[in-house]
Design a protein around this motif. Structure first.
Motif, short mmCIF file in Angstrom:
data_model
loop_
_atom_site.label_atom_id
_atom_site.label_comp_id
_atom_site.label_asym_id
_atom_site.label_seq_id
_atom_site.Cartn_x
_atom_site.Cartn_y
_atom_site.Cartn_z
N VAL A 276 33.82 -9.78 8.94
CA VAL A 276 34.98 -10.68 8.90
C VAL A 276 36.22 -10.02 9.50
O VAL A 276 37.06 -10.66 10.11
N THR A 277 36.29 -8.68 9.37
CA THR A 277 37.45 -7.97 9.93
C THR A 277 37.36 -7.91 11.46
O THR A 277 38.32 -7.57 12.13
N LEU A 278 36.19 -8.20 11.99
CA LEU A 278 36.04 -8.26 13.45
C LEU A 278 36.26 -9.68 13.96
O LEU A 278 36.87 -9.90 14.99
N ARG A 279 35.74 -10.66 13.20
CA ARG A 279 35.83 -12.02 13.73
C ARG A 279 37.16 -12.69 13.44
O ARG A 279 37.46 -13.73 14.00
N ARG A 280 37.95 -12.13 12.54
CA ARG A 280 39.28 -12.69 12.27
C ARG A 280 40.37 -11.70 12.64
O ARG A 280 40.22 -10.50 12.44
N ASP A 281 41.45 -12.25 13.09
CA ASP A 281 42.65 -11.48 13.38
C ASP A 281 43.22 -10.92 12.07
O ASP A 281 43.16 -11.59 11.04
N GLU B 215 46.26 -10.30 10.93
CA GLU B 215 47.36 -11.04 10.30
C GLU B 215 46.84 -12.32 9.66
O GLU B 215 47.30 -12.74 8.59
N TRP B 216 45.88 -12.93 10.32
CA TRP B 216 45.29 -14.16 9.76
C TRP B 216 44.62 -13.83 8.43
O TRP B 216 44.81 -14.52 7.43
N MET C 168 46.19 -13.87 0.91
CA MET C 168 47.36 -14.05 0.05
C MET C 168 47.46 -15.49 -0.47
O MET C 168 47.85 -15.70 -1.61
N ASP C 169 47.16 -16.45 0.40
CA ASP C 169 47.35 -17.83 -0.02
C ASP C 169 46.49 -18.80 0.80
O ASP C 169 46.99 -19.47 1.70
N PRO C 170 45.21 -18.87 0.47
CA PRO C 170 44.32 -19.73 1.27
C PRO C 170 44.74 -21.20 1.24
O PRO C 170 44.62 -21.89 2.26
N ALA C 171 45.27 -21.66 0.11
CA ALA C 171 45.64 -23.08 0.01
C ALA C 171 46.77 -23.41 0.98
O ALA C 171 46.83 -24.50 1.55
N ARG C 172 47.69 -22.46 1.17
CA ARG C 172 48.80 -22.73 2.07
C ARG C 172 48.32 -22.83 3.51
O ARG C 172 48.78 -23.65 4.29
N MET C 173 47.36 -21.97 3.86
CA MET C 173 46.81 -22.03 5.22
C MET C 173 46.15 -23.39 5.46
O MET C 173 46.23 -23.96 6.54
N ARG D 129 48.72 -26.10 5.88
CA ARG D 129 49.33 -26.05 7.23
C ARG D 129 48.35 -26.45 8.32
O ARG D 129 48.64 -26.30 9.49
N LYS D 130 47.15 -26.81 7.93
CA LYS D 130 46.09 -27.22 8.85
C LYS D 130 45.73 -26.12 9.83
O LYS D 130 45.44 -26.37 11.01
N ASP D 131 45.77 -24.89 9.37
CA ASP D 131 45.27 -23.78 10.18
C ASP D 131 43.81 -24.10 10.53
O ASP D 131 43.00 -24.38 9.65
N PRO D 132 43.48 -24.08 11.83
CA PRO D 132 42.13 -24.56 12.23
C PRO D 132 40.98 -23.80 11.58
O PRO D 132 39.96 -24.40 11.24
N VAL D 133 41.12 -22.48 11.42
CA VAL D 133 40.02 -21.71 10.82
C VAL D 133 39.88 -22.06 9.34
O VAL D 133 38.77 -22.26 8.83
#
Ligand code: HEC
Length: 349
Positions: free
Chosen positions: A250-255, A257-258, A264-269, A272-276
């Motif tokens: 997961v540390t390779l496939r995700r940025d 900062e993402w 920290m806050d998956p619900a907020r992402m 905000r309709k973060d595509p991932v």
């Protein structure tokens, strides 16, 4: 039931304590078991009707408690934080209780949000955690659920304040106690088994002290305690899907900062309709990645742990920054592409 800002903040403090307890669960010698509840017999329990995840109506005393050893807790499927973790930890206990679940020991997770939690929704939730047959997720009319939860000591006025502890008891002997899912799960499993007067503790087997010092492998353990306590119930690193995606790589496939923002806050992402985040949510529809109130250090430690674990698996050494625009990485091909509905998730715990 509205969730007020204030109660959310009370809850944050509570969550933080749970996390701390989890991170050092291995060093705790006992779960927080309160004083035994006196006089909880047939006359104490309401015999109201609840409905299980298959839509079967059941009377609380006659069908669910009488003659049984039971574990009762309260959850709701929309819960943004503690319920998912409690349920995942309960799944571990259920695994250890093995074939006794559904025979003489029953687990009841009663919804605190019966209007939203239809039997079908609870069925999906139960399936996501691989719940065995003797573990029922119950809903019912709001009146009946309220009567039951008050009698069981769950009297919070808003969802976010609800207790994360639970009640265990033997309705045949009248022995009832409070227990916690946030301490040692081995101790909890023994507490449940010890409600059976015929059960005796197995003799202690080889302890750490018996292992010759030369054979203890020294390894990099930063973040491990937190991962094992707060994440491993839902995630493996390299052993496939559990309740959530396999975190190997997961540390390779995700940025980075993402990853930090998401932890920290998956619900907020999601809001905000973060595509991932949206894609992950639709790949795992029944359960949400909880907000575990992690701080910066926790997140750094966890990312470190996931990086090291991935390296140990011998994955190719890529740097996520190499593809800054490809946040979704390989998610189209990784395990998260298989939804639970496919029946593809890993059953080996
Ligand atoms: C109750 C189960 C549960 C617990 C506990 C949990 N997660 Fe998750 N996690 C999920 C689910 C389910 C998803 C998929 C997204 C969704 O449905 O919300 C997810 C998604 C993720 C992702 C995104 C994976 C990807 O492919 O990008 C990461 C990273 C993650 N979790 C890390 C953690 C860490 C670290 C912890 C412990 C601090 C943790 N999770 C605790 C259930 C859980």
């Amino acid at each position: 039931m509205p969730v007020t800002g204030r109660s959310v903040w009370n809850h944050v403090g509570q969550m933080r304590r749970h996390l701390l307890a989890l991170a050092c669960a291995a060093t705790l010698s006992a779960t927080a078991i309160g004083p035994a509840q006196a006089e909880w017999d047939e006359s104490y329990f309401p015999n109201v009707e609840l409905v299980n995840q298959d839509g079967v109506p059941l009377r609380f005393w006659d069908d669910l408690l009488r003659d049984k050893i039971v574990v009762v807790n309260f959850v709701y499927t929309d819960c943004p934080d503690i319920c998912g973790l409690s349920t995942a930890r309960m799944a571990q206990v259920a695994d250890w209780l093995g074939e006794r679940i559904g025979k003489d020991i029953f687990v009841y997770s009663i919804s605190l949000d019966p209007e939203t939690d239809t039997p079908q929704r609870l069925r999906d939730y139960a399936d996501a955690f691989d719940a065995p047959d003797g573990w029922m997720f119950l809903t019912g009319s709001p009146e009946n659920v309220d009567i039951v939860r008050f009698k069981m000591g769950e009297r919070s006025e808003s969802l976010s304040q609800h207790r994360s502890d639970m009640v265990i008891g033997n309705a045949a002997t009248g022995e009832w106690r409070r227990a916690s899912l946030m301490g040692s799960l081995v101790v909890l499993t023994e507490e449940i088994l010890s409600l059976d007067p015929a059960w005796s503790r197995p003799p202690a087997i080889a302890s750490m002290a018996a292992i010759p010092p030369g054979q203890l492998v020294i390894k990099d353990t930063l973040g491990e305690g937190l991962f094992l306590g707060a994440c491993a119930a839902c995630h493996t690193v390299g052993e496939g899907i559990r309740v959530g995606p396999d975190l190997s790589g997961v540390t390779l496939r995700r940025d980075r900062e993402w990853l930090k923002a998401y932890l920290m806050d998956p619900a907020r992402m999601l809001a905000r309709k973060d595509p991932v985040a949206v894609e992950l949510d639709s790949a795992f529809p029944a359960v949400r990645m909880p907000n575990l109130q992690l701080n910066d250090t926790d997140v750094e430690d966890l990312i470190h742990y996931l990086t090291v674990q991935t390296e140990l698996l011998g994955q190719p050494q890529e740097v996520a920054e190499a593809s800054p625009h490809d946040h979704a990485g390989h998610s189209g091909h990784d395990h998260s592409g298989h939804t639970h509905a496919d029946g593809q998730h890993d059953h080996s715990h």
